[in-house]
Design an enzyme around this catalytic site. Structure first.
Site, short mmCIF file in Angstrom:
data_model
loop_
_atom_site.label_atom_id
_atom_site.label_comp_id
_atom_site.label_asym_id
_atom_site.label_seq_id
_atom_site.Cartn_x
_atom_site.Cartn_y
_atom_site.Cartn_z
N HIS A 294 9.81 42.87 63.45
CA HIS A 294 11.00 43.90 62.89
C HIS A 294 10.83 44.05 61.30
O HIS A 294 10.99 43.06 60.94
CB HIS A 294 12.42 42.89 63.31
N HIS A 337 19.28 35.88 58.97
CA HIS A 337 18.55 36.02 57.47
C HIS A 337 19.52 35.45 56.57
O HIS A 337 20.66 35.36 56.72
CB HIS A 337 18.83 37.64 57.36
N GLU A 343 24.81 42.21 50.84
CA GLU A 343 24.76 43.11 51.70
C GLU A 343 26.21 43.50 52.07
O GLU A 343 26.87 42.94 52.74
CB GLU A 343 23.90 42.89 53.03
N TYR A 352 26.80 49.58 66.27
CA TYR A 352 25.68 48.76 65.45
C TYR A 352 25.18 47.88 66.34
O TYR A 352 25.69 47.17 67.08
CB TYR A 352 26.29 48.23 64.22
N HIS A 367 28.09 40.19 53.52
CA HIS A 367 27.24 39.14 53.68
C HIS A 367 26.63 38.90 52.21
O HIS A 367 26.03 39.62 51.70
CB HIS A 367 26.08 39.12 54.71
N HIS A 373 23.37 35.37 58.26
CA HIS A 373 24.02 36.29 58.81
C HIS A 373 22.98 36.67 59.85
O HIS A 373 21.69 36.52 59.65
CB HIS A 373 24.55 37.38 58.19
#
Length: 445
Positions: A294, A337, A343, A352, A367, A373
């Protein structure tokens, strides 16, 4: 509204020359400040950078107007409402934060225009030292009448979520719809007409202007292409306002107002490279992983406001547009992460992929720096077992992120007053369970 026609110049950061067609030849020939301007206009320069900035970063435009902007009564303080730069009004909160869709006031209850509907969610830094950001929501239901807004602190990147915005600027008019964005740069006066209940997000940056990110190995093309940006063509009104026209100025985090007896949108012609502009997010050319893993969300950066540290942004505007997912042997949604950046995410439309429930259009999440998160438990289980066929990701969806190197302070309005904070957010990760198998043995290829 749909019958209105708007003219635009195309390109990002270009040198433009623009005249209202009602006054051909309004731009002086061969110089900026003649002794007498055509049509008896006043010449006025709007500088978005120091005079001595290197040419690639030098921002200025010359405006030729019926009356200069200096003609006004003194500024006096006015009520700031929920817009603030007071970052210490509540204690810091390092938790994952999520907000339900922010409430739009009903016009039958109270008339609220764009300025009175500004609400600060979070931010950091200081407008006085020209280093920082603010993140705001606007929720409004009525157009601005005989008043305009001017931000002396920084640039506004406006992301409409519900309702069209007709934005009149000193440079001309723009219609900005959901799934489009616009940037009103520091010092530019503008007014906003709306057509009902209206909501959206704003990223404000102090001390830097937005620019296109460097492409590096991507090459010459891709992401947001310069040709797809639009700035308004010159348009003026020569209107006397006997009851008084109000100019609202955001200065050092506070609001001030002054009165004048004429419309500020009296610019007959202009030229330069310091302009407002808009962009349609559907034109973004997405770059993505086509083999495995990703890719980092930085590949979806539309605009960046750079800091003095190479590769580190004061703020990035990042989108997650519809695209194909084809990565093999890969957990395709965003990974878990912890980030040295902050963010803030918003949702314009759709669902989403990492959180299909609870994260809704018109809401948001934050976050903070080094706060963990990632996908909720349902998303993890579903995608860990999914057949990895080519699939359309985020079809009918547009999520975005304001990412910043600053550690965000959240306002009292966002944590308490608005009453939209989702205090159950943490529960979306509680069903995560251990899949650890100590007897696992890797296969040898």
């Amino acid at each position: 509204m749909t019958s209105l026609k708007f003219n635009y110049h195309h390109g990002f950061g270009n040198e433009f020359s623009s005249e209202d067609p009602r006054c051909p030849g309004a731009l002086p020939d061969g110089q900026n400040n003649p002794q007498v301007c055509p049509y008896g206009l006043y010449a006025e320069q709007l500088s978005g950078s120091a005079f001595t900035c290197p040419r690639p970063t030098n921002k200025r435009s010359w405006l030729y107007r019926i009356l200069p902007s200096v003609k006004h009564k003194p500024f006096t303080p006015v009520y700031c409402g929920n817009i603030t730069e007071s970052w210490n009004e509540v204690e810091p909160d390092p938790n994952q934060l999520r907000w339900l869709p922010f409430t739009i006031p009903k016009s039958l209850d109270k008339k609220v225009d764009f300025v009175s509907g500004l609400n600060t969610i979070c931010g950091a830094g200081d407008a006085k030292s020209r280093n920082g950001i603010g993140i705001h929501m606007y929720t409004c239901n009525t157009s601005m009448t005989d008043r305009c807004f001017n931000n002396s602190d920084g640039d506004f990147l406006i992301v409409p979520q519900q309702g069209n915005l007709l934005i009149t600027t000193e440079f001309g008019k723009m219609m900005v719809e959901p799934n489009e964005i616009c940037v009103i740069q520091q010092g530019m006066r503008f007014t906003v007409d709306v057509y009902g209940e209206t909501r959206g997000y704003i990223l404000e940056v102090y001390g830097a202007h937005f620019e296109l990110p460097d492409l590096g190995p991507i090459g010459a093309n891709g992401l947001a292409n310069p040709r797809d940006f639009q700035c308004p063509a010159a348009w003026y009104e020569d209107r006397t306002v006997h009851t008084g026209y109000t100019v609202i100025n955001k200065y050092q985090g506070k609001l001030f107002s002054c009165q004048q007896d004429f419309s500020p949108f009296n610019v007959v012609a202009w030229h330069g490279n310091y302009t407002p502009y808009k962009y349609n997010l559907e034109k973004f050319m997405a770059i993505n992983a086509v083999a495995f893993d990703h890719a980092d969300p930085s590949i979806f950066t539309v605009l960046t406001a750079k800091s003095t540290r190479p590769g580190v942004a004061i703020a990035d505007f990042v989108i997650f547009p519809p695209r194909w997912g084809v990565a093999e042997n890969t957990f395709r949604p965003p990974y878990y992460h912890r980030n040295c950046m902050s963010e803030f995410m918003g949702l314009i439309k759709g669902h989403y992929e990492a959180k299909e429930e609870g994260f809704l259009p018109g809401g948001g999440s934050l976050h903070s720096m080094m706060t963990p998160h990632g996908p909720d438990a349902y998303c993890f289980e579903k995608n860990s077992m999914a057949d990895l066929e080519p699939e359309r990701v985020a079809e009918g969806t547009m999520a975005f992120m304001f990412e910043s190197s600053f550690s965000m302070a959240v306002t009292k309005w966002a944590l308490e007053t608005c009453q939209r904070l989702d205090k159950t957010y943490y529960q979306c990760w509680e069903p995560l369970r251990s899949h650890f198998n100590p007897n696992f043995r890797p296969s040898h290829k």
